[in-house]
Design an enzyme around this catalytic site. Sequence first.
Site, mmCIF file in Angstrom:
data_model
loop_
_atom_site.group_PDB
_atom_site.id
_atom_site.type_symbol
_atom_site.label_atom_id
_atom_site.label_comp_id
_atom_site.label_asym_id
_atom_site.label_seq_id
_atom_site.Cartn_x
_atom_site.Cartn_y
_atom_site.Cartn_z
ATOM 1 N N GLN A 130 29.245 63.836 10.084
ATOM 2 C CA GLN A 130 28.181 64.646 10.686
ATOM 3 C C GLN A 130 27.168 63.747 11.395
ATOM 4 O OE1 GLN A 130 27.917 68.223 9.854
ATOM 5 N NE2 GLN A 130 26.421 68.273 11.482
ATOM 6 N N PHE A 131 27.498 63.308 12.604
ATOM 7 C CA PHE A 131 26.601 62.399 13.321
ATOM 8 C C PHE A 131 25.259 63.048 13.631
ATOM 9 C CE2 PHE A 131 28.404 64.634 16.912
ATOM 10 C CZ PHE A 131 27.384 64.655 17.848
ATOM 11 N N THR A 132 25.204 64.374 13.667
ATOM 12 C CA THR A 132 23.958 65.059 14.024
ATOM 13 C C THR A 132 22.868 64.898 12.965
ATOM 14 O OG1 THR A 132 24.736 67.172 13.133
ATOM 15 C CG2 THR A 132 25.144 66.739 15.483
#
Length: 148
Positions: A78-80
């Site tokens: 989950q890079f966000t």
Amino acid sequence: MRIVLQKVSSAQVSVGEKILGEIGVGFVLLVGIENTDGKEEVDYLARKISHLRVFADQNDKMNLSITDVKGSILSISQFTLYADTKKGNRPSFINAGDPEHAKTVYQAFNQALMNHNLKVATGEFGAHMEVKLENDGPVTIIFDTDHK
């Protein structure tokens, strides 16, 4: 590293119509990685999560770990989690780890969890995924190795 942990009764992740990972009782982990993350952060979080006591004991107290209840983990990249929303209305992801580094650290983290005798299901790194979960509690805990 940043991780959002949710205690669940069940969860699954799919890409398109294909279910890639599915668990019963356990944790869904949304895993964010930055370029400075490495073995130290991986080992710290794997140890912390594998020993975290948030499952109810016979007295209904949060006193049991995921290992104690024979739970599983659904780990989702989950890079966000590294979104910067300070300026404007469109988030910047400049603080997120570059994909090659993040994938390597993410895989090492999942392996570290398995080294703690945990069953780990995953989605597909970098893919658009649909995650379904049944939150239990709810119990949601945020880990950030910059603030350990």
